[in-house]
Design a protein around this motif. Structure first.
Motif: not given
Length: 408
Positions: A36-43, A76-81, A377-383, A395-401
């Protein structure tokens, strides 16, 4: 609740031994790995497991009992409110047990009572253990659904679910505010502020307008009554009244099935969803530079559009499934004021967030039971909110499996 389930399972077992009950086992197992990747950093490489087991027990042509067990691990990392308004990057381990009875009544009516038990364990850091995760929770629920089939063309369903959600490791953090506002701030704060009881009611109608065109409309309401979370008022201080959230959502979707190409079929649709949350809970920013009381802090209105597409086709006479889903959501917080990006000073404009998610999956069945599966899966949050001292809005990120899927 546990005693009821144990008695029910024992009854099922002995009844299956001494009756003509027909057993229908179903297994669906996915074992995948990826990054997974989050804000340009890959795990690093991480694993993903989704195991679903069900055993349909058909007692008669009208009565079937369906126990379902689902186990899910996400490495891997996920984003949850979260309920508290924060964003969490996590490793999760879920277990879910559903016991559903399906009983057909005269005149094409069906009644479906169910029992649900769920436990989710969450790791926020690598040093944290599964037992001690701050946001670990358990859910126990009872529910029932009643449906009516109108000539195999129109199914009307309605149901109600009663749930209890407990966060055993999460306790009030109001002591952090004592140094700023005094010990009286924490009076009546509540020890476990995230625990709540909920009542979920829904009604939906799925109608086949033609052999290829299907319309689905649903209305959902969910009321959460927090057990210990008292209301915060200006001062700041807590009062005896408890927090209550009311969520209402209306969904309208239409899908079209196409068999234009030989040995293939596609399904494309569009779903519109309107949602609103009305909460009586307020919020007090404890930032010593800009303390501020905000009434109805959690209220929001949202509009979401979902575009699902699936395509089933043959490769070397083996079936393959391609699925793509694009989701876009706009969420407006009518009471949350914008803050200056640098100083945190409160402004007149209110906060909004735009969420976008694109998911892609492909499954190739190379034997009767095994298939190759990949997920992207690709996601982005813009405010418009750029001040992110307490909460990350952008933030933005995503993952592949990639891995193997087994079905039986």
């Amino acid at each position: 609740m546990k005693k009821v389930i144990y008695v029910l399972l024992l009854t099922i077992f002995f009844n299956s031994l001494y009756s003509e009950t027909k057993l229908i086992p179903v297994i669906n197992l996915s074992l995948l790995g990826g990054q997974n990747t989050f804000e340009g950093e890959t795990s690093g490489f991480s694993g993903y497991l989704d195991a679903n087991f069900s055993l349909g027990l058909r007692f008669s042509l009208s009565t079937t009992l369906l126990p379902i067990l689902n186990l899910r691990y996400c490495g891997f990392k996920e984003v949850e409110e979260l309920l508290g308004g924060g964003t969490l990057y996590q490793e999760t381990l879920d277990s879910l047990l559903v016991i559903k009875l399906i009983h057909k009544l005269p005149y094409e009516f069906s009644v479906k009572p169910k029992i649900v038990l769920k436990h989710q364990a969450i790791k926020e850091t690598k040093n944290e253990t599964w037992e001690n995760g701050l946001y670990n929770y358990t859910r126990s629920a009872l529910g029932v659904e009643v449906s009516k089939d109108f000539n195999k063309r129109n199914i009307l369903s309605s149901g109600i679910n009663f749930s209890k959600i407990i966060f055993p490791n999460y306790t009030s953090l109001s002591y952090e505010a004592q140094e700023t506002f005094g010990a009286e701030y924490s009076i009546n704060a509540g020890t476990h502020p995230l625990d709540y009881n909920s009542i979920h009611f829904y009604i939906e109608n799925e109608a086949k307008l033609t052999d290829k065109l299907t319309l689905k409309v649903s209305l959902n309401t969910n009321t959460k009554n927090f057990i210990e979370q008292n209301l915060v008022v200006d001062g700041p201080q807590y009062i005896e009244e408890k927090r209550k959230d009311q969520t209402v959502s209306l969904s309208f979707g239409i899908s079209y099935l196409s068999t234009f190409f030989k040995n293939s079929a596609s399904n494309i649709g569009i779903i519109f969803t309107l949602s609103s949350l009305n909460s009586n809970q307020n919020h007090f920013y404890i930032d010593p530079n800009y303390p501020k009381f905000i009434k109805d802090y959690y209220d929001y209105n949202s509009f979401k559009v979902t575009l699902p597409f699936s395509y089933i086709f043959m490769i070397n006479e083996k079936p393959s499934i391609l699925s793509v889903t694009l989701t876009s959501e706009r969420k407006n917080y009518p009471q949350r004021p914008l803050q200056d990006e640098n100083t945190g000073e409160f402004l007149e404009e209110k906060i909004y967030i735009n969420y976008t998610n694109l998911s892609f999956s492909f499954e190739y069945k190379f034997t009767s039971n095994f298939s190759l599966k990949t997920i992207i899966n690709l996601y982005a949050s813009k405010s418009n909110m750029q001040y992110e001292k307490f909460y990350k809005y952008n933030y933005n990120g995503g993952y592949y499996l990639l891995g193997i899927n087994y079905k039986y």
